[in-house]
Design a protein around this motif. Structure first.
Motif, PDB file in Angstrom:
ATOM      1  N   ASP A  69      84.941  38.108  45.625  1.00 20.47           N
ATOM      2  CA  ASP A  69      83.660  38.641  46.089  1.00 20.47           C
ATOM      3  C   ASP A  69      82.789  39.806  45.004  1.00 20.47           C
ATOM      4  O   ASP A  69      83.134  39.557  43.781  1.00 20.47           O
ATOM      5  CB  ASP A  69      83.734  39.267  47.566  1.00 20.47           C
ATOM      6  N   GLU A  70      82.214  40.524  45.500  1.00 19.36           N
ATOM      7  CA  GLU A  70      81.153  41.491  44.564  1.00 19.36           C
ATOM      8  C   GLU A  70      81.942  42.287  43.982  1.00 19.36           C
ATOM      9  O   GLU A  70      81.608  42.776  42.697  1.00 19.36           O
ATOM     10  CB  GLU A  70      80.094  42.036  45.519  1.00 19.36           C
ATOM     11  N   ASP A 123      89.759  29.237  38.023  1.00 20.75           N
ATOM     12  CA  ASP A 123      90.173  29.092  39.320  1.00 20.75           C
ATOM     13  C   ASP A 123      91.348  27.918  39.485  1.00 20.75           C
ATOM     14  O   ASP A 123      91.623  27.452  40.401  1.00 20.75           O
ATOM     15  CB  ASP A 123      89.001  28.782  40.070  1.00 20.75           C
ATOM     16  N   ALA A 140      89.715  33.825  45.641  1.00 24.61           N
ATOM     17  CA  ALA A 140      88.623  34.158  46.378  1.00 24.61           C
ATOM     18  C   ALA A 140      87.899  35.070  45.432  1.00 24.61           C
ATOM     19  O   ALA A 140      88.944  35.984  44.639  1.00 24.61           O
ATOM     20  CB  ALA A 140      88.602  34.626  47.781  1.00 24.61           C
ATOM     21  N   LYS A 199      90.775  34.870  54.031  1.00 21.74           N
ATOM     22  CA  LYS A 199      89.518  35.624  54.779  1.00 21.74           C
ATOM     23  C   LYS A 199      89.846  36.484  55.884  1.00 21.74           C
ATOM     24  O   LYS A 199      89.577  37.840  55.900  1.00 21.74           O
ATOM     25  CB  LYS A 199      88.602  34.710  55.348  1.00 21.74           C
ATOM     26  N   GLU A 216      89.449  40.800  55.783  1.00 19.51           N
ATOM     27  CA  GLU A 216      88.653  41.265  56.835  1.00 19.51           C
ATOM     28  C   GLU A 216      89.686  42.383  57.505  1.00 19.51           C
ATOM     29  O   GLU A 216      89.355  43.536  57.875  1.00 19.51           O
ATOM     30  CB  GLU A 216      88.403  40.335  58.047  1.00 19.51           C
ATOM     31  N   GLU A 219      78.955  30.559  41.462  1.00 15.15           N
ATOM     32  CA  GLU A 219      79.413  30.483  42.881  1.00 15.15           C
ATOM     33  C   GLU A 219      80.943  31.132  42.898  1.00 15.15           C
ATOM     34  O   GLU A 219      81.736  31.027  41.884  1.00 15.15           O
ATOM     35  CB  GLU A 219      79.851  28.778  42.839  1.00 15.15           C
ATOM     36  N   TYR A 220      80.932  31.682  44.181  1.00 12.16           N
ATOM     37  CA  TYR A 220      82.486  32.265  44.067  1.00 12.16           C
ATOM     38  C   TYR A 220      83.558  31.234  44.955  1.00 12.16           C
ATOM     39  O   TYR A 220      83.037  30.412  45.823  1.00 12.16           O
ATOM     40  CB  TYR A 220      82.336  33.440  45.346  1.00 12.16           C
ATOM     41  N   PRO A 221      84.792  31.315  44.683  1.00  9.03           N
ATOM     42  CA  PRO A 221      85.447  30.498  45.405  1.00  9.03           C
ATOM     43  C   PRO A 221      85.454  31.175  46.754  1.00  9.03           C
ATOM     44  O   PRO A 221      85.631  32.344  46.973  1.00  9.03           O
ATOM     45  CB  PRO A 221      86.969  30.680  44.855  1.00  9.03           C
ATOM     46  N   GLU A 222      85.457  30.150  47.763  1.00  6.20           N
ATOM     47  CA  GLU A 222      85.338  30.921  49.308  1.00  6.20           C
ATOM     48  C   GLU A 222      86.923  30.867  49.567  1.00  6.20           C
ATOM     49  O   GLU A 222      87.665  30.033  49.221  1.00  6.20           O
ATOM     50  CB  GLU A 222      84.671  29.932  49.933  1.00  6.20           C
ATOM     51  N   PRO A 223      87.125  31.909  50.530  1.00  8.36           N
ATOM     52  CA  PRO A 223      88.375  32.295  50.790  1.00  8.36           C
ATOM     53  C   PRO A 223      88.550  31.196  51.938  1.00  8.36           C
ATOM     54  O   PRO A 223      87.964  31.040  52.869  1.00  8.36           O
ATOM     55  CB  PRO A 223      88.417  33.872  51.268  1.00  8.36           C
ATOM     56  N   GLU A 224      90.017  30.734  52.022  1.00  8.58           N
ATOM     57  CA  GLU A 224      90.455  30.014  52.906  1.00  8.58           C
ATOM     58  C   GLU A 224      90.704  30.761  54.031  1.00  8.58           C
ATOM     59  O   GLU A 224      90.707  31.950  54.115  1.00  8.58           O
ATOM     60  CB  GLU A 224      91.627  28.943  52.537  1.00  8.58           C
TER      61      GLU A 224
END
Length: 181
Positions: A105-106, A23, A103, A161, A165, A152-157
């Protein structure tokens, strides 16, 4: 024409560079050469995307991901991208490129990259990428375990995000390719 010499130079430099975490921000520098230009004497938009590939290679080598990919016989794919151009890159301009995981995710690893000239941003790209095994995507959990990344995943800003979406509601196949549209 693919920038083979630049690729080899990038790989050599990346192998000599200090190791970084997945990261962390990876950095590349290069000069815009005559063969990078389009008819308007600025860096060709297709070349920009190719050079962003080299930035991701650097990140994967410095973070140790490249060794894991080789050992596991895994591949990397780009499944989506959005790019923003804001400043022309001219012949012989020195370009500094930054690459970082935005970020995870799965299923996907989101990577953000930017090119800077004279301290100003020239372009940026956000990519949805994946790791593959025998031509099929694999879960990011397997990749994270293989490289020793914590759970832990880096959370998207916010803007990342919002892009994720928006991609989820984008029609596929494209509407123009559907019969009757």
């Amino acid at each position: 024409m693919y920038p083979l010499i630049r690729l080899l130079t990038t790989l050599r430099k990346a192998k000599k560079a200090p190791k970084i975490s997945v990261d962390a921000v990876s950095e590349n520098s290069f000069h815009c050469m005559p063969w990078d230009l389009d008819l308007f004497m600025e860096m060709n938009n297709g070349r920009v995307l190719t050079l962003y590939d080299l930035g991701r290679f650097t990140l994967s080598i410095q973070s140790g991901l490249a060794d894991v990919l080789k050992r596991e016989k895994w591949g990397l794919v780009v499944a989506g991208s959005t790019i923003r151009y804001r400043k022309r890159v001219r012949m012989f301009d020195k370009v500094t490129m930054y690459t970082q995981v935005a970020a995870i995710d799965e299923r996907w690893v989101y990577i953000k990259q930017s090119m800077w000239v004279k301290g100003e941003p020239a372009s940026s790209v956000l990519l949805r990428t994946a790791v593959t095994e025998r031509g099929r995507m694999i879960a990011t959990e397997r990749v994270r375990k293989a490289i020793g990344m914590e759970d832990e995943y880096p959370e998207p800003e916010g803007w990342v995000k919002a892009w994720i979406e928006s991609e989820d509601v984008r029609p596929w196949p494209p509407l123009s390719a559907q019969v009757g549209n």
